[in-house]
Design a protein around this motif. Structure first.
Motif, short mmCIF file in Angstrom:
data_model
loop_
_atom_site.label_atom_id
_atom_site.label_comp_id
_atom_site.label_asym_id
_atom_site.label_seq_id
_atom_site.Cartn_x
_atom_site.Cartn_y
_atom_site.Cartn_z
N GLY C 10 0.72 -1.24 -0.19
CA GLY C 10 0.07 0.18 -0.10
C GLY C 10 0.94 1.12 -0.20
O GLY C 10 1.62 1.52 0.90
N ALA C 11 0.86 2.05 -1.03
CA ALA C 11 1.49 3.23 -1.08
C ALA C 11 0.76 4.41 -1.26
O ALA C 11 1.19 5.85 -1.73
N GLY C 12 -0.40 4.55 -0.32
CA GLY C 12 -1.26 5.64 -0.38
C GLY C 12 -0.74 6.65 0.88
O GLY C 12 0.47 6.95 0.84
N TYR C 13 -1.77 7.03 1.70
CA TYR C 13 -1.53 7.94 2.76
C TYR C 13 -0.29 7.49 3.66
O TYR C 13 0.70 8.37 4.09
N TRP C 14 -0.47 6.41 4.31
CA TRP C 14 0.51 6.03 5.48
C TRP C 14 1.84 5.28 4.97
O TRP C 14 2.68 5.04 5.54
N GLY C 15 1.51 4.62 3.89
CA GLY C 15 2.41 3.67 3.14
C GLY C 15 3.85 4.32 3.19
O GLY C 15 4.96 3.95 3.76
N PRO C 16 4.02 5.75 2.79
CA PRO C 16 5.39 6.44 2.64
C PRO C 16 5.99 6.37 4.11
O PRO C 16 7.35 6.33 4.18
N ASN C 17 5.10 6.48 5.44
CA ASN C 17 5.69 6.85 6.40
C ASN C 17 6.38 5.31 6.90
O ASN C 17 7.36 4.94 7.52
N THR C 25 15.08 1.13 10.44
CA THR C 25 15.24 0.27 11.61
C THR C 25 16.28 -0.76 11.29
O THR C 25 16.07 -1.63 10.23
N PRO C 26 17.02 -1.08 12.11
CA PRO C 26 18.44 -1.90 12.00
C PRO C 26 17.68 -3.41 11.96
O PRO C 26 18.41 -4.16 11.17
N GLY C 27 16.65 -3.62 12.29
CA GLY C 27 16.48 -5.19 12.42
C GLY C 27 15.77 -5.49 10.98
O GLY C 27 15.34 -6.80 10.62
N LEU C 28 15.20 -4.61 10.22
CA LEU C 28 14.46 -4.61 9.05
C LEU C 28 15.40 -4.53 7.77
O LEU C 28 16.10 -3.62 7.90
N ARG C 29 15.04 -5.38 6.80
CA ARG C 29 15.64 -5.07 5.53
C ARG C 29 14.48 -4.91 4.26
O ARG C 29 13.73 -5.80 4.19
N LEU C 30 14.26 -3.69 3.96
CA LEU C 30 13.12 -3.57 3.12
C LEU C 30 13.13 -3.74 1.62
O LEU C 30 14.27 -3.42 1.24
N GLU C 31 12.33 -4.84 1.29
CA GLU C 31 12.53 -5.59 0.00
C GLU C 31 11.71 -4.73 -1.01
O GLU C 31 12.13 -4.78 -2.24
N TYR C 32 10.36 -4.63 -0.77
CA TYR C 32 9.44 -4.28 -1.69
C TYR C 32 8.35 -3.16 -1.11
O TYR C 32 8.29 -2.95 0.07
N LEU C 33 7.74 -2.41 -2.00
CA LEU C 33 6.84 -1.57 -1.82
C LEU C 33 5.89 -1.82 -2.88
O LEU C 33 6.31 -1.77 -4.02
N CYS C 34 4.69 -2.52 -2.31
CA CYS C 34 3.83 -3.20 -3.41
C CYS C 34 2.42 -2.15 -3.39
O CYS C 34 2.04 -1.98 -2.40
N ASP C 35 2.14 -1.99 -4.48
CA ASP C 35 0.71 -1.20 -4.36
C ASP C 35 0.19 -1.65 -6.23
O ASP C 35 0.82 -1.69 -7.25
N LEU C 36 -1.16 -1.86 -5.94
CA LEU C 36 -1.66 -2.07 -7.57
C LEU C 36 -1.53 -1.32 -8.45
O LEU C 36 -1.15 -1.47 -9.61
N ASP C 37 -1.36 0.04 -8.03
CA ASP C 37 -0.87 1.08 -8.94
C ASP C 37 0.63 1.28 -8.75
O ASP C 37 1.20 1.96 -7.96
N VAL C 38 1.48 0.57 -9.70
CA VAL C 38 3.00 0.45 -9.32
C VAL C 38 3.60 1.82 -9.61
O VAL C 38 4.77 2.01 -8.79
N VAL C 51 15.05 -0.15 -3.22
CA VAL C 51 14.02 -0.89 -3.02
C VAL C 51 13.18 -0.91 -4.28
O VAL C 51 12.88 -0.21 -5.10
N ARG C 52 12.74 -2.36 -4.42
CA ARG C 52 11.81 -2.86 -5.47
C ARG C 52 10.34 -2.28 -5.33
O ARG C 52 9.75 -2.38 -4.37
N ALA C 53 9.70 -1.97 -6.48
CA ALA C 53 8.26 -1.46 -6.64
C ALA C 53 7.58 -2.89 -7.07
O ALA C 53 8.19 -3.39 -8.20
N SER C 54 6.39 -3.07 -6.78
CA SER C 54 5.70 -4.27 -7.30
C SER C 54 4.25 -3.96 -7.25
O SER C 54 3.60 -3.43 -6.38
N ALA C 55 3.65 -4.49 -8.44
CA ALA C 55 2.08 -4.59 -8.54
C ALA C 55 1.52 -5.80 -8.17
O ALA C 55 0.24 -5.89 -7.84
#
Lengths: 347, 347, 347, 347
Positions: C10-17, C25-38, C51-55
Motif C-alpha cells: 500500500g503506497a497511499g497515505y500511510w505507506g510512505p511513512n 530500523t536496524p532489524g529490518l531489510r526493506l525489500e518491496y513497496l507493493c501497490d496495485l498502482d505500481v 527498493v523494488r516496486a511491485s504491483a
C-alpha cells in the motif's frame, strides 16, 4: 487592633482600586476620598457610601481622624502631596514611581525617616502570590546562581502625557527585580534604547539592559504600541529557571529543571564542546493561592504602621527604582551607552 | 527541464535535510553526499540509496555531472569550500552565514558574479509561507509605515564551539528583516549587549538594537539558555501590526487592526493628549498553505540556475547579514555603543 | 541480528511513512513497496532508491527474501491481504482497524496464532513517549483509581468514502485506552450518538460513552468538521489527574495533584457537604524524550519476530478495538442505547 | 428616569455581585440586601454602606420603596421566594435555574404574566459581548445553516449538595443555545450520560446530546472534577464555524472560514468522494468591547420594567432550560435513551 484612619488622594485611574481595597482591610478605616475635582471623587464613591469626598488636601490633612494617606496622583505631584502629608504627621502609601526624580524621592525618604513615619511604595506586583513565591525561590537558592533576567511588558497602552514608556511601565519590572534578587546582587549600570515611531514626543518602545553584580544581565522590554499583551518574566538560574506569565492564571509560574551546564575544565586535550552538558528535566507549576495583590498591599501598610516597622516596599525600594530610571533616561539621551546606577543614594 | 547535477557537501546537522529535499526537487539530480568522514555520509544516505558518498571535495568538483553544490559545513570553512566550487564553475547554495566575516563574504560574491554563477544563501525562513506573506504585507503597504520590529528567538540551544549566540541564531532574524523590509529602509547602526553567564567563553544571551532609515527600531533577542522555546516576530506598522509566531502552526500570522495614532497637530490651544487616538479593530489570521521551506529553497536554487537569474536570497543578502553581524560584534566588544552598518559593501 | 526482509503493501497515505521508518530500523531489510498502482509505489520510492516496486502481492509473498509484511491498504481489504500473507508464512503488521468487522478480525487472529506468526497492530499512538508514560502512571498506581477518561480528537479531516468518523478516528483513542488501563478494567457497554450534518452519508461527528468495570466512564468525541484541531485526553484518578495534549510538544503531559475527595461518612449529624474536600496542589510536566512513534512500532515489530514473542499491540488488542467499534455502531443504529461489548471474543 | 427600588435576596456566592452591579446601574436604587443570616448580609455590605440589611423577606416585600427583587437563593427556594415577591407586586430577577422543576417554573411564569410583572432570568452569559455577537452571527445567517454545537464547561468545581452537575452547570450552555439559535430551530429530544466516580451521590461528570429541528446535534460536556478549566463552545455552520473560548480574553471569538462542503450529486458515474470539497480560509477574531455581563443584566432588568416589555431572557427562556434539564434527568435515570423535550410548555 485599633483601626487607622485613611484618606485616599486622587480619584483617577488607580484611586478606585485603593478605595475598594481599603474598605476591605480590617486594620484601616477609610475616611476620605480626596480629589481636586470633587465630583469625580463623589462618582467613584457612588450613591451608597458613607465615606466623605473632599476637594481639599488641607482639610484632609488637618483632620485628626486621618492617620495615613494613600496617594494616587500623577508622579509630578508626589513630592508636594507626600511631603505635606508627612509634615502633617501622616503615614504615606504612594503610587509608583516614588517621585518625579531621584532628588525629590530622597527628600521624601528623609522626611519620613526623620519623623519615624511609614513611607511605603505601592509596588503592587511585589505583593502578588507569584512574586512572593519567586522571591522565596530566588532567595532560597532553589534556582542556584542567577544567570539572567528577562522581562517583557507590552500591550496597547495609554500613551502618557508626562512620562515616557520607561517611567510608566518599567517601575513594575524594576521593583520586582529589587524584591526578588538576593542581598548583594545589585544593578551596576544600565543602557537603554528607545524609539518614538508615532511622534508622541517621548519613547513609546524601550529596551533596558542592566548589568548586575556577579555578571548576570537583566533585560526589560516595555512597549505601548503592541497589539498583543505580554507580561512575562524569565529568571534563569544555574540550577533551575522559572518563567512567570502573569496572564496565565492557571499556570503563572513554571519552574524548569532545564539548563546548560559547564563542567570544570578537563585539561588541554579536551575540546570545549565536551564540557558543556544539558539538563532537560521536569517542569513544576506550583499551586498558588489567588489573592488580589492590592489587598495585601493595604494589609502590609496597615501592619507596618501598627507594628512600627518598615514595610516590604519601603521608601528606599522606591529610591532604587528611581536610580535605575534616571540612569536609563541618561543612557537613552546619550545614545545607549552604559550609565552607572547611583545605588549609594538608596543604601 | 534538464536536471542539474548536485552535490551536497557536509553530512552533519543540516546536510540530511538538504539531501532529502534535493531528492524531491524535480529540477535537481542528486549525485553525491560529500563529507570528510565518509562513513557519516554513508549513514545519512542509508542502505537503500543510489546516491554516491565521497570523502573528497576534489573528486566531486572534478565530476562534470555535478553542476552545483549545496554547502552545509561550518561557517569557518565556507570561504575555502565555496571558492573552490565557484572556481570549478559550480553554482553554490550555502548555509548561513555566508562566511566567517564580511571580507570573506565579499570574496565569494565577487567570485560568483565575475563568473556569472549563482551564489545563493539558504536563508530557510525567507522561504516559509509565513515570511512570504509577511513580505507581501509589508512591501504591499498593508501595514502602513513600519514603526518597529521585534524578534525573539530563544530556546535551550546547542552552545556552539566556534560562534556566539548572535552569529548562530540572529542570521535568521536579520535575513528575514532583509527579505521583508521595503526598498529604501536600511539598517543604519547597531548596538548589541550580551552575556555569558555559564562561562562558555562567548555570549549565550544577546540583545540587538538596530536603527533603520526613517527612525524605526528593530530589536532581536537571541538566547541559548532559555528553558522555553519562543520564535516570535512582531512588525508594527502605522496601519496594522502583524505577529508571526512560528511555533503556532494553526495560526502563524495574526494581523491586528490595532494601534495608536497621532493626528496632525490641531493648534496651540490643543493639548498633546487630545491628538492621540487608539484603534482596536479585528484580527485576521490568514490561511497559509503548509509547505516545507527547504523544498522551496531547492526549487529557487534550481530555478535561478535554469533561468540564469538572481535568487531571492542571493550572495548580497548574505553580505547584508554579515555587515550587521560584524557591526553587532564590534558593539558587543565596545560596551554596547551604536556602530554604523557598512551597507555600502552590500550595495 | 539477522535482518528480516519486509514488504510494505500500500503506497497511499500511510505507506510512505512505513517505508521511511522501515528503512531506518536496524532489524529490518526493506525489500518491496507493493501497490496495485505500481507507478504510485515508484513515486513514493523516488529516483534514488534500491527498493523494488511491485504491483503483485503474489510476487511479493512468493519471495523467500520477504519474511514479514506491513499492510497499509483500506480496512476492507485487510482480511484478504493479511490472510494471504499469513498463509504464505509471513509475519504481519497491519494498520488500524485490524479488519472491517469483528468476525474478520477473529479469522486473522486465529490464522496468526495457529501458525505461530506475529500479528501486530500499528496502533501508533501507543508507541509515543507520552502514552508509554501514561501507561506507567496509570498502571503504576500513581493516579489512584481511575475515575473517568475523556478524549477529544477533532479537526477538519478527510471525510472517508467507506467508513464513518467513529471507525476512522476512534480506534486511536480506544487503542490507547486499551494500552493504559490496568488489567481488570474492561469496557462493559457502549453508547454512541452521531450526526451527519453535511449529508455525507455517514456520521461526521460522534460521541462515544463507555462504561468500564468499576463504574468509571470513558468518553470519546470525534469530529471531521471542526475548523480547529484538538487532540486531548484527560485521565482522572482518585489521587492525580493527567492531561495529555498531543499538540503541545513542549508540554504533552501535565500531571495535576488536584481533585475532589469524599471522606468516609462521619455520622448522621454531619451534612453531606462537610465530607467533600478539595485538593489544589502542584502540576508536574514530566520531561519526555521526543522520538517518532512509528520508529518504535517498527522496532517492536522486528523485536517481536526476532524474539518470538507477542508485540505490545498484538492481534487481540485489535479485536478489543473492533468489539468496541461494533458495539458503538450498533448503538448508533439503534438510537444511542447502551450495547454490551463482546469482550470475550478478545479474551 | 425614575429609579426602581431594588432588594437583593440572598447574600451567598452570587449575591455580592448583584449588590455591586445594582449599585452601578442608573435605573436602580438598591434598598435592601436580605438574607436569613443578617450578619452575612451586613458583611457583604461592609462598613461603609447606606444600604439596609434585613433578615425578613416579609419586611422587604412590604416596603413600597421596593419595586423589584433580585433572587440569589438556592434553586429549591425559588418558587416560594419568587412567588411571594410576584404576589406582592414586585418585578423579579432570578438566578438560574428558574425553579427546581418545570411545574414550579410554570407556576412562576403564570404568576408573572397574569399580573403583568417582569420575570427575568439571570442567564448572565447571554449578556456577554461574546454571546451577543454569536447571536448576531448565527441569527444573521453569517454561519449558514447550523450543523452542530459543542460546549465544554469543565473545571474543579464545587460539588453541590442539592443538584447534580447537569443542573448546576448546563443551564449556562442551554440558555446560550436558546439565545443564539434562530427561530424555528428547537430541541427535540435529549440523551444524557453521567457518572459519579467519587461517590458524591449525584452525577459529577455528564454528557448531554440534543437533537435539534433540522437534524443538527448539540452536545454539552459538564464536569466538576477536571483539574483544568475549559469553557469553550463551537458552533459549526455550513458557511463558517465560530469558536467561543471564554477564558481567552484577547480572542474570545474566532470565526473560521473553513469547512467541508458537499456539492449536489453529479450523476451515477461520479464517485462519492468526488463531491466532497474542503474550504480552508482565513480566521477573523472580531474586536469585542469588554463589559461586565452582570452590568448588562441589571440594565436589561431596569429597562424592561421601565418600558413595560419582555426582557431578552424572560421567564419562558427559563422554562425552556427547565424542559431540557428535566428530559436530561429522565434520560440519565433510564440509561441514556433519547427523551422528548416538552417544548410546548415553553411556547
Amino acid at each position: 487592633m485599633e483601626r487607622i484612619g485613611l484618606a485616599v488622594i486622587g480619584a483617577g485611574y488607580w484611586g478606585p482600586n485603593l478605595v475598594r481595597n481599603a474598605q476591605a482591610t480590617p486594620g484601616l478605616r477609610l475616611e476620605y476620598l480626596c480629589d481636586l475635582d470633587v465630583s469625580r471623587a463623589r462618582q467613584v464613591l457612588g450613591d451608597y457610601s458613607t465615606v466623605r469626598a473632599s476637594a481639599s488636601l488641607d482639610e484632609v490633612l488637618a483632620d485628626d481622624a486621618v492617620g495615613a494617606v494613600a496617594i494616587a496622583t500623577p508622579a509630578g505631584t508626589h513630592l508636594k502631596v507626600a511631603l505635606a502629608a508627612l509634615e502633617a504627621g501622616k503615614h504615606v502609601l504612594v503610587e509608583k514611581p516614588l517621585a518625579a526624580n531621584l532628588a525629590e524621592g530622597r527628600r521624601l525618604v528623609e522626611a519620613a525617616e526623620s519623623r519615624g513615619l511609614v513611607l511605603m511604595l505601592d509596588h503592587t506586583y511585589c505583593y502578588t502570590p507569584a512574586v512572593r513565591r519567586l522571591r522565596e525561590l530566588v532567595r532560597g537558592g532553589e534556582l542556584g546562581d542567577i544567570q539572567y533576567l528577562d522581562s517583557v511588558r507590552i500591550n496597547l497602552g495609554l500613551v502618557q502625557p508626562d512620562v515616557d514608556v520607561l517611567w510608566d511601565l518599567a517601575p513594575h519590572d524594576l521593583s520586582v527585580f529589587g524584591a526578588i534578587l538576593p542581598d548583594g546582587v545589585e544593578p551596576l549600570e544600565v543602557a537603554a534604547h528607545g524609539s518614538d515611531p508615532i511622534g508622541a514626543g517621548r519613547a513609546c518602545v524601550a529596551h533596558l539592559t542592566i548589568r548586575l553584580t556577579g555578571g548576570a544581565m537583566a533585560h526589560v522590554h516595555v512597549n505601548w504600541l503592541s497589539p498583543t499583551k505580554i507580561r512575562t518574566m524569565v529568571i534563569g538560574g544555574s540550577s533551575r529557571t522559572v518563567v512567570w506569565d502573569d496572564l496565565n492564571p492557571s499556570q503563572r509560574l513554571s519552574i524548569y529543571d532545564r539548563g546548560v551546564d559547564r563542567r570544570a575544565d578537563l585539561g588541554a586535550g579536551e575540546r570545549e564542546q565536551a564540557i558543556i552538558s544539558y539538563r532537560v528535566g521536569d517542569m513544576v507549576a506550583p499551586a498558588l493561592t489567588e489573592r488580589e495583590a492590592l489587598r495585601s498591599v493595604m494589609a502590609e501598610f496597615a501592619g507596618s504602621i501598627a507594628e512600627g516597622r518598615r514595610p516590604l516596599t519601603d521608601g528606599r525600594s522606591g529610591l532604587r527604582v528611581l536610580a535605575l530610571l534616571e540612569a536609563a533616561s541618561e543612557s537613552l539621551a546619550t545614545g545607549g551607552t552604559f550609565v552607572p546606577v547611583k545605588t549609594e543614594v538608596a543604601a
